[in-house]
Design an enzyme around this catalytic site. Structure first.
Site, short mmCIF file in Angstrom:
data_model
loop_
_atom_site.label_atom_id
_atom_site.label_comp_id
_atom_site.label_asym_id
_atom_site.label_seq_id
_atom_site.Cartn_x
_atom_site.Cartn_y
_atom_site.Cartn_z
N GLU A 99 4.00 -10.39 2.29
CA GLU A 99 4.37 -10.46 0.87
C GLU A 99 4.00 -11.84 0.28
O GLU A 99 3.53 -11.94 -0.86
CB GLU A 99 5.87 -10.17 0.70
CG GLU A 99 6.41 -10.31 -0.70
CD GLU A 99 5.71 -9.46 -1.76
OE1 GLU A 99 4.92 -8.56 -1.41
OE2 GLU A 99 5.93 -9.72 -2.95
N LYS A 134 0.46 -3.66 -13.95
CA LYS A 134 1.77 -3.61 -13.30
C LYS A 134 2.01 -2.28 -12.58
O LYS A 134 2.52 -2.26 -11.47
CB LYS A 134 2.84 -3.81 -14.37
CG LYS A 134 4.27 -3.78 -13.85
CD LYS A 134 4.62 -5.08 -13.21
CE LYS A 134 6.04 -5.12 -12.69
NZ LYS A 134 6.17 -6.14 -11.63
N GLU A 150 -2.61 -12.98 -5.51
CA GLU A 150 -2.74 -12.23 -6.76
C GLU A 150 -2.56 -13.09 -8.00
O GLU A 150 -3.12 -12.77 -9.04
CB GLU A 150 -1.79 -11.02 -6.80
CG GLU A 150 -0.34 -11.35 -6.97
CD GLU A 150 0.54 -10.11 -7.06
OE1 GLU A 150 0.14 -9.12 -7.67
OE2 GLU A 150 1.65 -10.16 -6.51
N TRP A 193 -6.28 -0.78 -19.47
CA TRP A 193 -6.78 -1.23 -18.18
C TRP A 193 -7.92 -0.27 -17.87
O TRP A 193 -7.69 0.91 -17.63
CB TRP A 193 -5.68 -1.14 -17.13
CG TRP A 193 -6.01 -1.74 -15.81
CD1 TRP A 193 -5.78 -3.04 -15.42
CD2 TRP A 193 -6.60 -1.08 -14.68
NE1 TRP A 193 -6.21 -3.21 -14.14
CE2 TRP A 193 -6.71 -2.05 -13.65
CE3 TRP A 193 -7.05 0.20 -14.44
CZ2 TRP A 193 -7.25 -1.75 -12.41
CZ3 TRP A 193 -7.59 0.50 -13.19
CH2 TRP A 193 -7.69 -0.47 -12.20
N ASN A 226 -3.23 7.40 -21.36
CA ASN A 226 -3.13 6.66 -20.10
C ASN A 226 -3.35 7.67 -18.98
O ASN A 226 -2.66 8.68 -18.92
CB ASN A 226 -1.73 6.04 -19.98
CG ASN A 226 -1.45 5.53 -18.59
OD1 ASN A 226 -2.36 5.11 -17.88
ND2 ASN A 226 -0.19 5.56 -18.18
N GLY A 227 -4.31 7.40 -18.12
CA GLY A 227 -4.58 8.31 -17.01
C GLY A 227 -6.07 8.59 -16.90
O GLY A 227 -6.89 7.81 -17.38
N ARG A 280 0.95 -3.56 -18.52
CA ARG A 280 0.33 -2.36 -17.96
C ARG A 280 -1.20 -2.38 -18.01
O ARG A 280 -1.86 -1.47 -17.53
CB ARG A 280 0.82 -1.12 -18.71
CG ARG A 280 2.31 -0.93 -18.64
CD ARG A 280 2.70 0.31 -19.40
NE ARG A 280 2.21 1.49 -18.75
CZ ARG A 280 2.86 2.17 -17.82
NH1 ARG A 280 4.04 1.76 -17.43
NH2 ARG A 280 2.34 3.24 -17.28
N CYS A 338 -2.69 0.98 -18.44
CA CYS A 338 -2.71 1.35 -19.85
C CYS A 338 -1.27 1.62 -20.32
O CYS A 338 -0.46 2.17 -19.59
CB CYS A 338 -3.52 2.59 -20.17
SG CYS A 338 -5.26 2.41 -19.77
N LYS A 378 1.47 -12.57 -2.85
CA LYS A 378 1.92 -13.29 -4.04
C LYS A 378 0.97 -14.43 -4.36
O LYS A 378 0.55 -14.62 -5.49
CB LYS A 378 3.34 -13.82 -3.78
CG LYS A 378 4.32 -13.75 -4.84
CD LYS A 378 4.77 -12.41 -5.37
CE LYS A 378 4.00 -11.23 -5.07
NZ LYS A 378 4.43 -9.93 -5.42
N HIS A 403 -6.13 -14.20 18.19
CA HIS A 403 -7.05 -13.13 18.56
C HIS A 403 -8.17 -12.99 17.53
O HIS A 403 -8.62 -11.89 17.25
CB HIS A 403 -6.29 -11.81 18.71
CG HIS A 403 -5.29 -11.84 19.83
ND1 HIS A 403 -5.62 -11.60 21.15
CD2 HIS A 403 -3.97 -12.16 19.83
CE1 HIS A 403 -4.54 -11.73 21.91
NE2 HIS A 403 -3.53 -12.09 21.13
#
Ligand code: M6R
Length: 613
Positions: free
Chosen positions: A485, A608, A492, A80, A106-107, A31, A2, A489, A508
């Site tokens: 990483e 983000k 996502e 969000w 936001n929160g 965000r 948010c 990438k 394994h």
């Protein structure tokens, strides 16, 4: 998660704030982007206008003709979802029963259910499923009991629990916006004849660079010519906290690229160089290394990409400074904090400086007497502010949700710390350490070369990979952290399944999935004989199962057998591998996403900065 913006202005200087709200909000879309909304006090009529819906900012702006309105002050929000699915009702701003109060948040307000029950019992009617709506009704409730508006706001703040960055506007005071911060970030922007509040700096860059980052527990109001901040009923002296940010307006724009992600990948040669120079001139890496050298136990933490950078720190600290470092994912801090004690040092890696899990880990460690080194990209954000030492990356604002340039600049900063640690501890001789620092100067050049050399193979590979559902990314030594990483990438932004393993671990269990044409990447940590020999065995194992084997490595890797696609990214060694290997993988992830019709800047379900646990 948010983003919120609020603007209050002198109408003689800024006759209409709606354009500023729209532009500011667009710059916060990274965000969260499942709903958007605006509330403003209309010029002339003094009415509160609220325009909001599910969908992206531009859809809401177009759909509701937002830019046709005129506002003297206003709020905006990009969401969000946490409480309640994305819908018009759940989109912010939220209002009171009388439609005179608007709130963006936001929160998470933890105790919203009990507050809501209380307010409903007093006749308040709720229209959304959100936690935020209680703020508007609470404020209304206190006004109706005859409290002055600021006193009403104080009472609201004293009642809500949890994480919040809140801005509130009401028709009774068109030239004032109330705000409060606890845990979720909130910054004040100081303008000429106007003031702003926002979740993040990029939204304010076209208007002002003078900012004050709010601290937990602070609340107050902005007016066109006044900022008032209070904590626990006491006025806060904030003027000495004003920071002038150096980011340019253009740095938060696409600059001719179709997506921020591509722009940010392509910026890496420059920002790596700027980070390198900044680290040398500031001495930050040396200061951090000195603190770490005193520690009896060293930890590194972060989330997602920042955790992967932390893994590389653990690797380089072992290699270059003979220093064991315990890496952990920040949301798992509960286990590791038990080991923290005075004498421990935690390295907290966070590009935004606001990730809640990393912040909580930091606070838990500090409460047990540990000291903290922050590695961050955002000046004056919470994690650096609460740390004993700060090492800043100089990547400029990263708007694409997928971390690219901030990853490599983090790695550069952390590697510099490892080298300095090796020097302080006497593991590296002075000239050896200086040689390594000098070698890191080429990080930007290696990134540029990787992008140039790799692009043709990447384009070909995209055509093949987009027809597959799943792939592995394997590595050894430093290649393992790079593989983690790389897989993050790819998955996502393209939504294709990509899983990383240490190459030796693949037999394994994971190898059971491999069949004809199953893509398996090998990211090489160096071109040394020993490294190539070890990887060779793993490549042949995969080839024997008819996998599609793809190697990203230096020219020496051309000698490997059983390789279907070789992406030669130029010469590098163990210390410089990240800058040669990662850019081409980031480019691949980006191109894969675009060719599959995904929006790489705003992948589904992601935001983000994750400011809720
Ligand atoms: O701002 P931070 O570095 O603390 O963010 C941590 C993660 O949320 C972040 O690295 C995330 O994994 C990346 N955006 C993924 O590309």
């Amino acid at each position: 998660m948010c983003g919120i913006v609020g603007v209050v202005a002198d109408p003689d200087l800024v006759p209409n704030v709606v354009g500023m709200l729209v532009e500011g909000l667009r710059r916060l879309e990274y965000r969260g982007y499942d709903s958007a909304g605006f509330a403003f006090i209309e010029c002339g009529t003094g009415r509160l206008i609220v325009l909001k819906d599910r969908g992206r900012i531009d859809d809401v702006v177009k759909g509701y003709g937002v830019l046709r309105y005129c506002g003297v002050s206003g709020l905006a929000h990009t969401r969000w979802a946490t409480h309640g699915k994305p819908s018009r009702e759940n989109a912010h701003p939220h209002t009171d029963c009388g439609g005179r109060v608007a709130v963006v948040h936001n929160g998470i307000i933890r105790n919203y259910a009990e507050l809501r029950d209380l307010l409903e019992s007093r006749g308040h009617k709720f229209v959304s499923e959100t936690d935020t709506e209680v703020v508007a009704h609470l404020f209304e409730e206190f006004l109706s009991r005859g409290l002055e508006p600021f006193e009403a706001f104080r009472r609201v703040v004293s009642l809500i629990e949890g994480a919040y960055a809140i801005a509130l506007l009401h028709v009774g005071e068109p030239n004032r916006i109330y705000f409060a911060r606890n845990v979720s970030p909130l910054v004040i922007g100081l303008g000429e004849g106007f003031n702003m509040v926002s979740s993040d700096i990029p939204s304010m860059l076209p208007y002002t660079r003078r900012v004050v980052a709010l601290r937990d527990g602070e609340y107050g109001f902005i007016e066109p010519y006044r900022v008032y901040i209070e904590k626990d009923g006491e006025a806060v002296e904030w003027r000495r906290r004003v920071t002038t940010v150096t980011w340019s307006v253009e740095s938060a724009e696409k600059g001719g690229y179709p997506h921020f992600m591509l722009k940010e990948i392509m910026e890496q040669p420059r920002v790596l160089y700027e980070t390198y120079e900044g680290l040398l001139s500031s001495g930050e890496a040396i200061d951090a290394a000195k603190l770490i050298a005193e520690a009896d136990l060293v930890f590194v933490t972060g989330a997602g990409t920042s955790f992967h950078a932390g893994l590389l720190f653990a690797y380089y600290s072992a290699l270059l400074a003979s220093t064991p470092v315990i890496p952990f994912i920040s949301s798992e801090y509960g286990i590791y904090e038990r080991l923290a004690r005075p004498g421990s040092v935690l390295v907290a890696v966070s590009q935004s400086g606001e990730t809640i899990d990393t912040l909580k880990a930091l606070r838990a460690f500090k409460s047990r007497g540990a000291r903290v080194v922050a590695v961050s990209n955002v000046v004056a954000s919470t994690i650096p502010r609460e740390s004993d030492r700060v090492v800043y990356t100089r990547a400029g604002p990263e708007i694409g949700v997928a971390a690219t340039k901030t990853f490599l600049t983090q790695v550069l900063a952390l590697t510099m710390i490892s080298v300095e640690l090796g020097r302080v501890r006497g593991v590296l001789g002075d000239s050896e350490a200086s040689g390594l620092v000098a070698a890191l100067r080429s990080a930007g050049d290696l990134a540029g070369r990787s992008l140039q050399l790799g692009v043709r193979e990447v384009d070909r590979l995209v055509e093949t990979l987009k027809t597959r559902n799943s792939m592995y990314v394997l590595g050894r030594d430093i290649g393992v952290a790079l593989a983690y990483e790389a897989a993050l990438k790819i998955k996502e932004v393209s939504y294709l399944h990509a899983e990383a393993y240490p190459a030796g671990e693949s037999k394994h269990g994971p190898i059971a999935l491999v069949e004809k044409g199953f893509p398996v990447f090998f990211l090489l940590g160096s071109g040394s004989e020993e490294h190539l020999d070890k990887v060779q065995g793993n490549v042949l194992e995969m080839k024997a199962r008819d996998a599609l084997t793809i190697v990203v490595g230096p020219p020496a890797a051309s000698r490997l057998k059983g390789v279907d696609v070789f992406i030669n990214v130029g010469e590098y060694d163990e210390v410089t591998a990240p800058y040669a290997v990662m850019p081409v993988i980031q480019l691949l992830a980006y191109k894969l996403a675009v060719s599959l019709g995904r929006d790489p800047d705003k992948p589904r379900n992601l935001a983000k900065t994750v400011t809720v646990e």
